[in-house]
Design a protein around this motif. Structure first.
Motif, PDB file in Angstrom:
ATOM      1  N   ASN A   8     -42.359  24.316 -54.458  1.00  0.00           N
ATOM      2  CA  ASN A   8     -43.026  23.166 -54.542  1.00  0.00           C
ATOM      3  C   ASN A   8     -42.400  22.186 -53.504  1.00  0.00           C
ATOM      4  OD1 ASN A   8     -44.583  20.863 -54.942  1.00  0.00           O
ATOM      5  ND2 ASN A   8     -43.717  20.500 -56.674  1.00  0.00           N
ATOM      6  N   PRO A   9     -42.446  22.212 -52.421  1.00  0.00           N
ATOM      7  CA  PRO A   9     -41.808  21.450 -51.278  1.00  0.00           C
ATOM      8  C   PRO A   9     -41.908  19.814 -51.593  1.00  0.00           C
ATOM      9  CG  PRO A   9     -43.771  22.760 -50.138  1.00  0.00           C
ATOM     10  CD  PRO A   9     -43.854  23.093 -51.511  1.00  0.00           C
ATOM     11  N   LEU A  10     -42.933  19.406 -52.404  1.00  0.00           N
ATOM     12  CA  LEU A  10     -43.181  18.030 -52.452  1.00  0.00           C
ATOM     13  C   LEU A  10     -41.885  17.351 -53.347  1.00  0.00           C
ATOM     14  CD1 LEU A  10     -46.707  17.519 -53.448  1.00  0.00           C
ATOM     15  CD2 LEU A  10     -45.683  17.054 -51.493  1.00  0.00           C
ATOM     16  N   CYS A  11     -41.392  18.484 -54.129  1.00  0.00           N
ATOM     17  CA  CYS A  11     -40.661  17.978 -55.018  1.00  0.00           C
ATOM     18  C   CYS A  11     -39.230  18.711 -55.061  1.00  0.00           C
ATOM     19  CB  CYS A  11     -41.037  18.295 -56.337  1.00  0.00           C
ATOM     20  SG  CYS A  11     -39.689  17.668 -58.019  1.00  0.00           S
ATOM     21  N   GLY A  12     -39.228  19.746 -54.327  1.00  0.00           N
ATOM     22  CA  GLY A  12     -38.121  20.865 -54.117  1.00  0.00           C
ATOM     23  C   GLY A  12     -37.909  21.726 -55.067  1.00  0.00           C
ATOM     24  N   ASP A  13     -38.877  21.763 -56.044  1.00  0.00           N
ATOM     25  CA  ASP A  13     -38.696  22.927 -56.972  1.00  0.00           C
ATOM     26  C   ASP A  13     -38.762  24.316 -56.366  1.00  0.00           C
ATOM     27  OD1 ASP A  13     -39.185  20.820 -58.949  1.00  0.00           O
ATOM     28  OD2 ASP A  13     -41.118  21.041 -58.764  1.00  0.00           O
ATOM     29  N   LYS A  14     -38.076  25.341 -57.058  1.00  0.00           N
ATOM     30  CA  LYS A  14     -38.026  26.624 -56.697  1.00  0.00           C
ATOM     31  C   LYS A  14     -37.939  27.810 -57.996  1.00  0.00           C
ATOM     32  CE  LYS A  14     -36.847  29.892 -52.948  1.00  0.00           C
ATOM     33  NZ  LYS A  14     -35.886  30.185 -52.003  1.00  0.00           N
ATOM     34  N   LEU A  15     -38.951  28.336 -58.302  1.00  0.00           N
ATOM     35  CA  LEU A  15     -38.921  29.042 -59.533  1.00  0.00           C
ATOM     36  C   LEU A  15     -39.291  30.484 -59.311  1.00  0.00           C
ATOM     37  CD1 LEU A  15     -40.453  26.419 -62.061  1.00  0.00           C
ATOM     38  CD2 LEU A  15     -37.984  27.129 -61.437  1.00  0.00           C
ATOM     39  N   THR A  16     -38.780  31.421 -59.823  1.00  0.00           N
ATOM     40  CA  THR A  16     -39.195  32.654 -59.729  1.00  0.00           C
ATOM     41  C   THR A  16     -39.537  33.258 -61.282  1.00  0.00           C
ATOM     42  OG1 THR A  16     -37.455  33.324 -58.135  1.00  0.00           O
ATOM     43  CG2 THR A  16     -38.752  35.292 -59.491  1.00  0.00           C
ATOM     44  N   VAL A  17     -40.718  33.784 -61.597  1.00  0.00           N
ATOM     45  CA  VAL A  17     -41.189  34.080 -62.753  1.00  0.00           C
ATOM     46  C   VAL A  17     -41.379  35.704 -62.683  1.00  0.00           C
ATOM     47  CG1 VAL A  17     -43.506  34.238 -64.107  1.00  0.00           C
ATOM     48  CG2 VAL A  17     -42.811  32.303 -62.949  1.00  0.00           C
ATOM     49  N   TYR A  18     -40.898  36.178 -63.633  1.00  0.00           N
ATOM     50  CA  TYR A  18     -40.697  37.646 -63.763  1.00  0.00           C
ATOM     51  C   TYR A  18     -41.448  38.269 -65.105  1.00  0.00           C
ATOM     52  CZ  TYR A  18     -36.160  36.845 -61.387  1.00  0.00           C
ATOM     53  OH  TYR A  18     -35.096  36.693 -60.554  1.00  0.00           O
TER      54      TYR A  18
END
Ligand code: ZN
Length: 149
Positions: free
Chosen positions: A37-47
């Motif tokens: 989410n570039p707006l906030c900088g969130d970067k998550l990987t879902v497994y």
């Protein structure tokens, strides 16, 4: 939504962000998707680990704001033990909840109602939906590994 209920929901989101569940790398995941989410900088990987048609394990890792982490934590709890179709229905229900504020009457969704409190902050909705979009991608693309970036 009453102020009191809103307080309860906010607190629940805070609790998940402080002590997220299932936050770990999953080396033997059947599907994984990284969402950004570039707006906030969130970067998550879902497994996700799939046992036949059932989501047997769900986990996530990455970095992000409190809302994105809380939402990912809730996602992993909600998806564990569902069939692939039920999991897709859940991701769809959450997407619609953010769009129009309503959740279908389903007991699986009760734990997710707290996310509704995020609708108060429209700029943060993408933080809350990030993990759900990633999971949706993972479920639709089985067994391919894809990224939303
Ligand atoms: Zn965020």
């Amino acid at each position: 939504m009453s102020d009191k209920l809103l307080d309860i929901y906010r607190q629940r989101v805070l609790d998940h962000s402080r002590a997220p569940l299932n936050r770990k790398r999953m080396a033997n995941a059947d599907v994984e998707v990284t969402g950004h989410n570039p707006l906030c900088g969130d970067k998550l990987t879902v497994y996700l680990q799939l046992d036949g048609d059932t989501v047997s394990e769900a986990a996530f890792e990455g970095s992000g704001c409190a809302i994105s982490i809380a939402s990912a934590s809730m996602l992993t709890e909600a998806l564990k033990g569902t069939t692939r179709q039920q999991a897709l229905d859940l991701t769809d229900a959450v997407r619609r909840m953010f769009a129009d504020g309503t959740l279908p009457d389903d007991e699986r969704l009760e734990a997710l109602q707290a996310l509704e409190s995020v609708r108060e902050y429209p700029s943060r909705v993408k933080c809350a939906t990030l993990a759900w979009s990633a999971a949706d991608g993972a479920l639709q693309n089985r067994p391919a590994k894809v990224t939303t970036e």
